[in-house]
Design a protein around this motif. Structure first.
Motif, PDB file in Angstrom:
ATOM      1  N   ILE A 148       0.842  -1.194   0.000  1.00 46.05           N
ATOM      2  CA  ILE A 148       0.000   0.000   0.000  1.00 46.05           C
ATOM      3  C   ILE A 148       0.882   1.251   0.000  1.00 46.05           C
ATOM      4  N   GLY A 149       0.531   2.166  -0.924  1.00 40.93           N
ATOM      5  CA  GLY A 149       1.305   3.402  -1.053  1.00 40.93           C
ATOM      6  C   GLY A 149       2.404   3.320  -2.096  1.00 40.93           C
ATOM      7  N   GLN A 150       2.676   2.130  -2.605  1.00 39.61           N
ATOM      8  CA  GLN A 150       3.731   1.972  -3.614  1.00 39.61           C
ATOM      9  C   GLN A 150       3.243   2.404  -4.986  1.00 39.61           C
ATOM     10  N   ARG A 151       4.154   2.972  -5.747  1.00 42.16           N
ATOM     11  CA  ARG A 151       3.922   3.276  -7.163  1.00 42.16           C
ATOM     12  C   ARG A 151       5.018   2.548  -7.922  1.00 42.16           C
ATOM     13  N   VAL A 152       4.622   1.688  -8.863  1.00 46.77           N
ATOM     14  CA  VAL A 152       5.590   0.846  -9.563  1.00 46.77           C
ATOM     15  C   VAL A 152       5.371   0.905 -11.061  1.00 46.77           C
ATOM     16  N   GLN A 153       6.427   0.619 -11.778  1.00 46.89           N
ATOM     17  CA  GLN A 153       6.323   0.397 -13.224  1.00 46.89           C
ATOM     18  C   GLN A 153       6.599  -1.073 -13.464  1.00 46.89           C
ATOM     19  N   LEU A 154       5.698  -1.719 -14.200  1.00 45.65           N
ATOM     20  CA  LEU A 154       5.820  -3.140 -14.505  1.00 45.65           C
ATOM     21  C   LEU A 154       6.129  -3.269 -15.995  1.00 45.65           C
ATOM     22  N   LEU A 155       7.243  -3.890 -16.299  1.00 48.72           N
ATOM     23  CA  LEU A 155       7.682  -4.058 -17.684  1.00 48.72           C
ATOM     24  C   LEU A 155       7.589  -5.540 -18.014  1.00 48.72           C
ATOM     25  N   TYR A 156       6.548  -5.907 -18.772  1.00 51.21           N
ATOM     26  CA  TYR A 156       6.279  -7.307 -19.067  1.00 51.21           C
ATOM     27  C   TYR A 156       7.042  -7.760 -20.308  1.00 51.21           C
ATOM     28  N   ASP A 157       7.447  -9.035 -20.297  1.00 52.13           N
ATOM     29  CA  ASP A 157       8.043  -9.645 -21.484  1.00 52.13           C
ATOM     30  C   ASP A 157       7.005  -9.528 -22.606  1.00 52.13           C
ATOM     31  N   GLY A 158       7.430  -9.148 -23.776  1.00 50.95           N
ATOM     32  CA  GLY A 158       6.488  -8.973 -24.881  1.00 50.95           C
ATOM     33  C   GLY A 158       6.121  -7.523 -25.115  1.00 50.95           C
ATOM     34  N   GLY A 159       6.530  -6.625 -24.199  1.00 53.64           N
ATOM     35  CA  GLY A 159       6.377  -5.203 -24.457  1.00 53.64           C
ATOM     36  C   GLY A 159       5.307  -4.455 -23.698  1.00 53.64           C
ATOM     37  N   MET A 160       4.351  -5.135 -23.075  1.00 46.20           N
ATOM     38  CA  MET A 160       3.332  -4.401 -22.318  1.00 46.20           C
ATOM     39  C   MET A 160       3.981  -3.710 -21.123  1.00 46.20           C
ATOM     40  N   LYS A 161       3.522  -2.495 -20.852  1.00 50.69           N
ATOM     41  CA  LYS A 161       4.053  -1.713 -19.729  1.00 50.69           C
ATOM     42  C   LYS A 161       2.872  -1.211 -18.915  1.00 50.69           C
TER      43      LYS A 161
ATOM     44  N   VAL B 105       1.446   1.274 -11.976  1.00 45.30           N
ATOM     45  CA  VAL B 105       0.397   0.928 -11.017  1.00 45.30           C
ATOM     46  C   VAL B 105       0.682   1.602  -9.686  1.00 45.30           C
ATOM     47  N   GLN B 106      -0.380   2.163  -9.117  1.00 41.17           N
ATOM     48  CA  GLN B 106      -0.308   2.742  -7.787  1.00 41.17           C
ATOM     49  C   GLN B 106      -1.291   1.986  -6.906  1.00 41.17           C
ATOM     50  N   TYR B 107      -0.795   1.417  -5.806  1.00 44.55           N
ATOM     51  CA  TYR B 107      -1.632   0.689  -4.853  1.00 44.55           C
ATOM     52  C   TYR B 107      -2.060   1.709  -3.799  1.00 44.55           C
ATOM     53  N   LEU B 108      -3.243   2.299  -3.998  1.00 45.66           N
ATOM     54  CA  LEU B 108      -3.662   3.472  -3.244  1.00 45.66           C
ATOM     55  C   LEU B 108      -4.020   3.173  -1.792  1.00 45.66           C
ATOM     56  N   ASN B 109      -4.778   2.108  -1.576  1.00 49.29           N
ATOM     57  CA  ASN B 109      -5.157   1.695  -0.219  1.00 49.29           C
ATOM     58  C   ASN B 109      -5.440   0.196  -0.233  1.00 49.29           C
ATOM     59  N   ASP B 110      -6.002  -0.327   0.839  1.00 48.15           N
ATOM     60  CA  ASP B 110      -6.225  -1.779   0.947  1.00 48.15           C
ATOM     61  C   ASP B 110      -7.110  -2.341  -0.153  1.00 48.15           C
ATOM     62  N   THR B 111      -7.938  -1.499  -0.782  1.00 45.07           N
ATOM     63  CA  THR B 111      -8.930  -2.017  -1.724  1.00 45.07           C
ATOM     64  C   THR B 111      -8.918  -1.335  -3.094  1.00 45.07           C
ATOM     65  N   THR B 112      -7.986  -0.404  -3.335  1.00 47.35           N
ATOM     66  CA  THR B 112      -8.024   0.350  -4.591  1.00 47.35           C
ATOM     67  C   THR B 112      -6.645   0.483  -5.212  1.00 47.35           C
ATOM     68  N   LEU B 113      -6.607   0.261  -6.533  1.00 41.95           N
ATOM     69  CA  LEU B 113      -5.384   0.524  -7.290  1.00 41.95           C
ATOM     70  C   LEU B 113      -5.722   1.413  -8.481  1.00 41.95           C
ATOM     71  N   HIS B 114      -4.730   2.127  -8.946  1.00 43.24           N
ATOM     72  CA  HIS B 114      -4.865   2.926 -10.162  1.00 43.24           C
ATOM     73  C   HIS B 114      -3.801   2.413 -11.112  1.00 43.24           C
ATOM     74  N   ARG B 115      -4.188   2.166 -12.373  1.00 41.10           N
ATOM     75  CA  ARG B 115      -3.217   1.638 -13.325  1.00 41.10           C
ATOM     76  C   ARG B 115      -3.331   2.359 -14.649  1.00 41.10           C
TER      77      ARG B 115
END
Length: 147
Positions: free
Chosen positions: A46-59, A62-72
């Motif tokens: 919770i509170g982390q903001r990350v960049q996820l770089l997937y094999d195949g090119g998808m990026k 994501v921000q894990y805002l609280n126990d029940t909400t994320l923004h991507r």
């Protein structure tokens, strides 16, 4: 009779000595395990903001805002999608989390994120162009983003 008593006494002393050394060894090993576990950092989701770089090119950012909400914000082949979703998340251990959410288009995402190893694995299910449910397993790497 005296020889038999002496032998029994020596055998009991030997058993006591072996048992005492085993107990000391177990205590030492146990304290080493505790120290190793205490040295392992505990990561928070919770509170982390990350960049996820997937094999195949998808990026995805994501921000894990609280126990029940994320923004991507996801980028695939130059196409950007951004939304806020309700999530369910559980800690697996000190560095890994299981996160699950349903996107607005019905896509389900089940993600394992590992802060120590800086890896991510996500299993997606979605409706394909033919109307049938499809699935996809993606792996990639994680970068922590600072505010």
């Amino acid at each position: 009779m005296k020889k038999k008593t002496v032998r029994i006494a020596l055998a009991l002393c030997g058993l006591f000595f072996v048992a005492s050394n085993n107990a000391k060894r177990k205590k030492l090993l146990s304290s080493e395990n505790v120290e190793a576990a205490q040295a392992e950092p505990t990561y928070e989701l919770i509170g982390q903001r990350v960049q996820l770089l997937y094999d195949g090119g998808m990026k995805a950012e994501v921000q894990y805002l609280n126990d029940t909400t994320l923004h991507r914000k996801t980028t695939v082949n130059g196409s950007v999608a951004e939304e806020r979703n309700t999530m369910v998340q559980r800690r697996i251990d000190n560095s890994r989390f299981f996160v699950n959410w349903i996107e607005n288009d019905g896509t389900t995402a089940s993600q394992v994120i590992d802060f120590k190893e800086k890896t991510v694995t996500v299993f997606l299910t979605f409706t394909g162009p033919d109307g049938k449910r499809n699935s996809q397993l993606l792996t990639g790497r994680l970068e922590l983003l600072r505010e």
